[in-house]
Design a protein around this motif. Structure first.
Motif, PDB file in Angstrom:
ATOM      1  N   UNK A 217     -46.546  16.514 -60.865  1.00 37.91           N
ATOM      2  CA  UNK A 217     -46.622  16.797 -62.425  1.00 37.91           C
ATOM      3  C   UNK A 217     -46.825  18.232 -62.702  1.00 37.91           C
ATOM      4  N   UNK A 218     -46.196  18.416 -63.715  1.00 43.05           N
ATOM      5  CA  UNK A 218     -46.081  19.920 -64.191  1.00 43.05           C
ATOM      6  C   UNK A 218     -46.508  20.023 -65.663  1.00 43.05           C
ATOM      7  N   UNK A 219     -47.496  20.977 -65.969  1.00 44.10           N
ATOM      8  CA  UNK A 219     -47.918  21.232 -67.413  1.00 44.10           C
ATOM      9  C   UNK A 219     -47.420  22.504 -67.698  1.00 44.10           C
ATOM     10  N   UNK A 220     -46.726  22.973 -68.828  1.00 44.87           N
ATOM     11  CA  UNK A 220     -46.153  24.452 -69.150  1.00 44.87           C
ATOM     12  C   UNK A 220     -46.073  24.661 -70.255  1.00 44.87           C
ATOM     13  N   UNK A 221     -45.799  26.156 -70.566  1.00 46.12           N
ATOM     14  CA  UNK A 221     -45.488  26.726 -72.128  1.00 46.12           C
ATOM     15  C   UNK A 221     -43.971  27.321 -71.706  1.00 46.12           C
ATOM     16  N   UNK A 222     -43.198  27.029 -72.579  1.00 42.52           N
ATOM     17  CA  UNK A 222     -41.945  27.578 -72.378  1.00 42.52           C
ATOM     18  C   UNK A 222     -41.423  28.438 -73.763  1.00 42.52           C
TER      19      UNK A 222
ATOM     20  N   UNK B 217     -35.124  16.527 -57.975  1.00 41.64           N
ATOM     21  CA  UNK B 217     -34.757  16.369 -59.491  1.00 41.64           C
ATOM     22  C   UNK B 217     -35.847  16.142 -60.339  1.00 41.64           C
ATOM     23  N   UNK B 218     -35.743  16.765 -61.609  1.00 40.02           N
ATOM     24  CA  UNK B 218     -36.978  16.711 -62.534  1.00 40.02           C
ATOM     25  C   UNK B 218     -36.581  16.156 -63.704  1.00 40.02           C
TER      26      UNK B 218
ATOM     27  N   UNK C 167     -39.455  14.865 -58.404  1.00 36.14           N
ATOM     28  CA  UNK C 167     -39.331  14.066 -57.445  1.00 36.14           C
ATOM     29  C   UNK C 167     -38.622  14.909 -56.290  1.00 36.14           C
ATOM     30  N   UNK C 168     -38.909  15.101 -55.066  1.00 39.62           N
ATOM     31  CA  UNK C 168     -38.376  15.773 -53.914  1.00 39.62           C
ATOM     32  C   UNK C 168     -37.238  14.557 -53.290  1.00 39.62           C
ATOM     33  N   UNK C 169     -36.064  15.053 -53.151  1.00 40.26           N
ATOM     34  CA  UNK C 169     -35.288  14.205 -52.480  1.00 40.26           C
ATOM     35  C   UNK C 169     -34.841  14.305 -50.990  1.00 40.26           C
ATOM     36  N   UNK C 170     -35.846  15.319 -50.611  1.00 35.30           N
ATOM     37  CA  UNK C 170     -36.056  15.699 -49.310  1.00 35.30           C
ATOM     38  C   UNK C 170     -37.316  15.627 -48.602  1.00 35.30           C
ATOM     39  N   UNK C 171     -37.014  15.468 -47.251  1.00 36.28           N
ATOM     40  CA  UNK C 171     -38.598  15.262 -46.405  1.00 36.28           C
ATOM     41  C   UNK C 171     -39.155  16.537 -46.553  1.00 36.28           C
TER      42      UNK C 171
END
Length: 369
Positions: A174-179, A37-38, A206-210
């Motif tokens: 943590x992500x930085x981008x241009x869209x 989820x993000x 955040x990963x909801x998985x291992x």
């Protein structure tokens, strides 16, 4: 309602691809063990020098985004070849950049994200999404006549984002981008100049998985080959001036492509378009008049590149007109999505534009010989 069907059709198409990919994963891994989820924030600008936009822009576009994605693990060969992409869907909401005349935007956009580089701490991502967007305020000749940008509430939405990410903590990035986003209805309802915001983006995922174990199989050498295609598309488009009838547009493409790798092919073709909506304004007329008496055929050769991810692909075309009685631009560009439903048959759609100004959205079938 035609623009509603277009948006729902594309959403269903991308979800079909996502579902097939999920089913292809290792049966020992549950679907809820591949989810992430993000949360994103997009703050940008729209070129204020464009004539139709100068009258309506009163702020910066700002969109908040919630994403839910599933990590592929390489059960299918295309997943491994494409660097184990993520498949997901995003929900966006925020200010269009024109609070008074356009209002807020709400969008639902299925996407696929590729990772050209990925290590234990850093990665780069390219995300491509196509779906539907709802625009709060549209053109109205009495109450909102300055809005010559969007003519319908429901619109087609394309979103492309390039990002750089780093792992802060186990399972947290943590992500930085241009869209870049494009929102328009494909001229089903005029006006349809479209919105093209460019944004700086910041996100946390955040990963909801291992941690997942990726499957790696030996990949056989690729055999380059030529492909010959014919495509038949149809679109609906409103004629000028505003509040005129909606007409059928037919498109026939003959295309030759060379597969140079598992992930790409290039080539070209020729497009024949019969656009019944085409007219031209009669200048120096004593009354407001439009002429549509000439042949409404457009003939245009084009160059094409297609990125391939299994049965899903993304064609990009650049063409120029050699015959057009209603010339508004010498060149056109098309960006689309295709899905191979069998060895020979291909389902697809594309947005056609002239220098970023949307012309129409077409849908149809292709056949590979």
């Amino acid at each position: 309602m035609k623009d509603l069907f277009q948006g729902l059709f594309l959403t269903a198409l991308v979800f079909l691809t996502a579902n097939q990919s999920v089913r292809a994963q290792d049966s020992s891994i549950r679907f809820d063990h591949t989810l992430s989820v993000g949360v994103w924030a997009h703050y940008g600008f729209i070129d204020p020098d464009l004539p139709d936009l100068a009258y309506v822009l009163d702020s910066r576009p700002f969109l908040a985004e919630l994403t839910l994605s599933s990590q592929t693990i390489g059960k299918k060969q295309w997943q491994q070849i494409n660097g184990y992409p993520e498949l997901g869907v995003s929900f966006l909401y925020g200010n269009s950049g024109s609070k008074e005349y356009i209002g807020h935007i709400t969008a639902l956009v299925p996407f696929i994200e590729f990772f050209p580089y990925r290590s234990s701490r850093f990665y780069t991502g390219i995300r491509i999404g196509m779906g539907a967007a709802w625009v709060e305020k549209t053109f109205n000749p009495q109450t909102n006549y300055k809005n010559l940008i969007i003519g319908s509430h429901l619109n087609f939405c394309v979103n492309v984002m390039a990002s750089v990410g780093m792992r802060l903590f186990p399972g947290t990035d943590l992500d930085f981008g241009i869209s870049l986003a494009h929102i328009s209805n494909g001229s089903v309802k005029l006006p349809n100049y479209g919105l093209n915001p460019v944004s700086l983006s910041l996100g946390i995922k955040y990963d909801l998985h291992p941690p997942l174990k990726m499957i790696r199989y030996p990949i056989p050498p690729f055999k380059k080959s030529w492909g010959y295609y014919v495509y038949a598309f149809a679109a609906f488009k409103e004629a000028a001036p505003l509040e005129s009838p909606v007409y059928l547009v037919n498109v026939l493409n003959l295309e030759v492509m060379k597969d140079f790798s598992y992930t790409g092919c290039f080539g070209g073709g020729i497009s024949f378009t019969y656009d019944r909506s085409l007219t031209t304004e009669v200048y120096n007329s004593p009354t407001f008049a439009w002429d549509g008496s000439k042949l409404k055929l457009e003939v245009a050769p084009y160059l094409s590149y297609e990125y391939v991810a299994g049965n899903l692909s993304f064609p990009v075309q650049l063409g120029f007109y050699v015959y057009n009685n209603y010339m508004t631009s010498s060149f056109f560009e098309k960006v689309g999505i295709r899905y191979r439903i069998s060895k020979h048959w291909i389902l697809g759609g594309a947005v056609k534009a002239h220098m970023g100004h949307g012309d129409f959205i077409d849908w149809g079938l292709g056949y590979k010989f």
